[in-house]
Design an enzyme around this catalytic site. Structure first.
Site, PDB file in Angstrom:
ATOM      1  N   GLY A   1      75.957  64.872  12.121  1.00  0.00           N
ATOM      2  CA  GLY A   1      76.606  64.101  11.671  1.00  0.00           C
ATOM      3  C   GLY A   1      76.334  62.659  10.898  1.00  0.00           C
TER       4      GLY A   1
ATOM      5  N   CYS B   1      71.401  70.632  16.904  1.00  0.00           N
ATOM      6  CA  CYS B   1      71.702  71.782  16.230  1.00  0.00           C
ATOM      7  C   CYS B   1      70.428  72.494  15.635  1.00  0.00           C
ATOM      8  CB  CYS B   1      72.717  71.815  15.233  1.00  0.00           C
ATOM      9  SG  CYS B   1      73.181  73.300  14.155  1.00  0.00           S
TER      10      CYS B   1
ATOM     11  N   CYS C   1      71.770  75.477  17.750  1.00  0.00           N
ATOM     12  CA  CYS C   1      72.186  76.314  16.797  1.00  0.00           C
ATOM     13  C   CYS C   1      71.083  77.197  16.432  1.00  0.00           C
ATOM     14  CB  CYS C   1      73.161  76.083  15.687  1.00  0.00           C
ATOM     15  SG  CYS C   1      74.208  74.474  16.128  1.00  0.00           S
TER      16      CYS C   1
ATOM     17  N   LYS D   1      68.500  79.083  18.878  1.00  0.00           N
ATOM     18  CA  LYS D   1      69.327  79.702  19.517  1.00  0.00           C
ATOM     19  C   LYS D   1      69.483  81.081  18.830  1.00  0.00           C
ATOM     20  CE  LYS D   1      73.409  79.767  19.300  1.00  0.00           C
ATOM     21  NZ  LYS D   1      74.552  78.909  19.386  1.00  0.00           N
TER      22      LYS D   1
ATOM     23  N   TYR E   1      79.499  78.873  27.234  1.00  0.00           N
ATOM     24  CA  TYR E   1      78.967  79.782  26.054  1.00  0.00           C
ATOM     25  C   TYR E   1      77.706  79.541  26.017  1.00  0.00           C
ATOM     26  CZ  TYR E   1      78.493  75.296  23.313  1.00  0.00           C
ATOM     27  OH  TYR E   1      77.980  74.219  22.889  1.00  0.00           O
TER      28      TYR E   1
ATOM     29  N   GLU F   1      75.158  83.200  25.770  1.00  0.00           N
ATOM     30  CA  GLU F   1      74.080  83.358  24.894  1.00  0.00           C
ATOM     31  C   GLU F   1      72.933  83.481  25.374  1.00  0.00           C
ATOM     32  OE1 GLU F   1      76.580  80.700  21.326  1.00  0.00           O
ATOM     33  OE2 GLU F   1      75.191  79.775  22.550  1.00  0.00           O
TER      34      GLU F   1
ATOM     35  N   GLY G   1      76.806  72.437  31.127  1.00  0.00           N
ATOM     36  CA  GLY G   1      77.399  71.214  30.465  1.00  0.00           C
ATOM     37  C   GLY G   1      76.512  70.469  29.741  1.00  0.00           C
TER      38      GLY G   1
ATOM     39  N   ASP H   1      79.030  64.578  18.707  1.00  0.00           N
ATOM     40  CA  ASP H   1      79.237  65.014  20.295  1.00  0.00           C
ATOM     41  C   ASP H   1      79.266  63.868  21.127  1.00  0.00           C
ATOM     42  OD1 ASP H   1      79.052  67.698  19.329  1.00  0.00           O
ATOM     43  OD2 ASP H   1      77.329  68.176  20.414  1.00  0.00           O
TER      44      ASP H   1
ATOM     45  N   HIS I   1      86.926  99.967   3.679  1.00  0.00           N
ATOM     46  CA  HIS I   1      86.800 100.997   4.554  1.00  0.00           C
ATOM     47  C   HIS I   1      85.399 101.738   4.506  1.00  0.00           C
ATOM     48  CE1 HIS I   1      88.045 104.483   7.296  1.00  0.00           C
ATOM     49  NE2 HIS I   1      87.682 105.346   6.310  1.00  0.00           N
TER      50      HIS I   1
ATOM     51  N   GLU J   1      88.447  95.697   8.871  1.00  0.00           N
ATOM     52  CA  GLU J   1      89.948  96.280   8.359  1.00  0.00           C
ATOM     53  C   GLU J   1      90.929  96.214   9.311  1.00  0.00           C
ATOM     54  OE1 GLU J   1      90.051 100.332   6.912  1.00  0.00           O
ATOM     55  OE2 GLU J   1      88.101 100.727   7.871  1.00  0.00           O
TER      56      GLU J   1
END
Length: 554
Positions: free
Chosen positions: A88, A125, A130, A133, A260, A264, A345, A386, A519, A524
């Site tokens: 950010g 990140c 991110c 990881k 999460y 992960e 957290g 954050d 397909h 799909e």
């Protein structure tokens, strides 16, 4: 006319801040709020161009109405000083410089593990979130690929072995490359990079390790840090920062937490053949996510060998004479761990920034309170990412940073749009989601139609593995719009990113039905679901209220 050009967004009486919950579960109406003010739009020609480094008068988003009279004419070192060079902060600083502002950013020296004295350009990140990881997720998936390949005729003379040190060395080399790229981005935008720890002295002054800088606007984008509860033996625990940079792979690891990050890392270490135990306080993982997705991912991860200890709260970590660790919970003690990781957290990284002294309001957990335009209770100080604890995702921080730069330096007030923000959990199998859960959709829309599919993917029919896929559409019965889309299975993040465009655009179930599928693919299935699994219709109770739990089948 000059006064109109210098009008700024005022801090609203109701500050926008929220507890950290999965982003798919926010109510999606912020973008419909009308602005309480109207500003003439300034073009880039209103400012001096890059290279001159300062604005001509009048300045966009001037805070003269909220500051002492001398502040309007005061000379500053910079138009914007940003504390924190994460996603950010870099985005806001670069855009602001592009719009003609003189900008500086301060950031701590690079390290793979954050502390009060280390950080690095790129932020969480890029350096300890991110990106690293996902690299470890890639590494860990190969063991599953090897297992799958045998059904397709592949034979191995010996069991494939993984070298942890090679992975970590290559990961760290990539982080060094990326932090260098971020520095170049700032340099190419003529943003001044200052290395050190920034602390706010007054509404227009920042102290960086003893050197003083003044700025018309200050932006705080310092992100968050992992939180470890204070229990006996917590000194033996590692957090997510350390887990990404361990000197050796864990043989047996306890992961405390059901969010999460915990899932992960459970998938990462399980894929790398560690013995993985996950301790969660509740009955299910991923509080706040769709109930069916929660059940499905836990079942699939259990089939891959991860052991879940539900409704167990750690009370102490005990270290034995041989160095092994034990986790004592409310239900007993589990022994023999080489590592114990807490994924309990993250907290906003606002300690020792001088915020309280200058009057910046914060929540109980240290998050900075901001209005709809990311402005704090001090008119010249702003915050994104954050540290505000709104939606804690990198792409959201990028959006907030870009919106802030336009609001201040183009005199173009922009509210970040939090509607239909997609997200992923890179568990194994991974999860992709956009829009509300079924439970939240009932509260939001009342009557909904739910379409689900739970099937064995084509690849598993030959591999022989017990892999399955779960997919879900949530449709508003009144408008026929697809308001929620959830998936757990291979490539779910990639698939949901594409379908998020459809949800954001407000496409209907009829639009999905009219779309021809590719397909054979898993994706799909989202355009071939024809019959609702269930139709939820709210029925008033005897007291005139809706029984939401009954309606949601929970």
């Amino acid at each position: 006319m000059a006064s109109a050009l210098t009008t700024t967004p005022k801090l609203s009486t109701t500050l926008l801040y929220r507890n950290r919950i999965p982003i798919s579960h926010y109510r999606y109406h912020y973008h419909n709020l009308s602005s309480s003010f109207s500003l003439p739009r300034l073009t880039l020609s209103s400012f001096q161009r890059r290279g001159t480094r300062h604005f001509t008068s009048p300045r966009a988003a001037d805070s003269s109405n909220d500051s002492p009279p001398s502040a309007a004419t005061r000379n500053y070192d910079f138009d914007l000083f940003t504390i924190g060079a994460g996603s950010g902060g870099v985005r806001a600083s670069r855009f602001a410089a592009t719009y003609g502002a003189s900008v500086a950013v301060c950031e701590l020296p690079f390290s793979t593990i954050s502390s009060d004295t280390t950080g690095g350009v790129g932020g969480t990140c890029v350096l300890r979130g991110c990106v690293p990881k996902k690299l470890l997720v890639y590494a860990s998936k190969y063991s599953h690929d090897f297992d799958e390949s045998q059904g397709f005729g592949w034979k191995y003379d010996s069991e494939p072995k993984h070298d942890w040190s090679t992975l970590i060395a290559n990961k760290n080399a990539e982080l060094q490359r990326l932090t260098g790229i971020y520095k170049n981005i700032l340099n190419n935008a003529n943003v001044t990079l200052v290395e050190g720890r920034g602390k706010i002295v007054d509404p227009h002054t920042v102290d960086v390790d003893g050197k003083i800088y003044t700025a018309k606007h200050i932006l705080i984008s310092v992100g968050g840090r992992p939180f470890i509860p204070d229990i006996p033996g917590s000194e033996y625990v590692i957090d997510s920062d350390a887990a990404l940079d361990l000197p050796s792979k864990p043989e047996k690891i306890a992961i405390v937490g059901g969010g999460y990050i915990a899932l992960e890392f459970a998938g990462i270490f399980n894929g790398l053949k560690s013995d993985v135990h996950v301790f969660i306080r509740q009955k299910q993982v991923l509080r706040g996510f769709d109930e069916e997705v929660r059940d499905f991912v836990a079942e699939q991860m259990s089939l891959r060998g991860i052991e879940f200890h539900t409704e167990e709260s750690p009370q102490a970590i005990i270290k034995a004479a041989d160095g092994s660790l034990s986790v004592k919970t409310n239900k007993g003690t589990v022994e023999g761990f080489t590592h114990v990781m807490f994924a309990t957290g993250r907290r906003p990284n606002t300690r020792n920034l001088g915020l309280e002294a200058v009057g910046v309001k914060m929540t109980k957990n240290g998050a900075i309170e901001v209005d709809d335009y990311s402005r704090t209770s001090v008119p010249s100080i702003w915050a994104v990412g954050d540290v505000t604890d709104r939606i804690n995702l990198t792409p959201v921080a990028l959006m907030e940073g870009g919106a802030l730069a336009k609001t201040i330096f183009l005199n173009e007030p922009v509210k970040p749009d939090y509607s239909a923000v997609p997200s992923a959990v890179f568990s194994q199998p991974p999860i992709g989601t956009v829009g509300p859960t079924e439970e939240q959709a009932i509260q939001e829309y009342g009557d909904i139609d739910v379409y689900t599919a739970n099937f064995r993917p084509l690849k598993a029919t030959v591999s022989g593995l017990p892999d399955r896929v779960f997919m879900k559409l949530i449709v508003c019965a009144k408008t026929n719009k697809v308001v929620g889309l959830h998936m757990c299975g291979e490539e779910s993040a990639e698939i949901v990113q594409g379908f998020a465009v459809a949800v954001k655009a407000g496409l209907t179930k009829a639009d999905f039905d009219a779309t021809i599928g590719v397909h054979p693919t898993t994706a799909e299935e989202f355009v071939t679901m024809r019959t609702p699994t269930r139709k939820i219709r709210q029925k008033p109770s005897s007291e005139g209220k809706t029984d939401l739990k009954a309606a949601a089948r929970v």
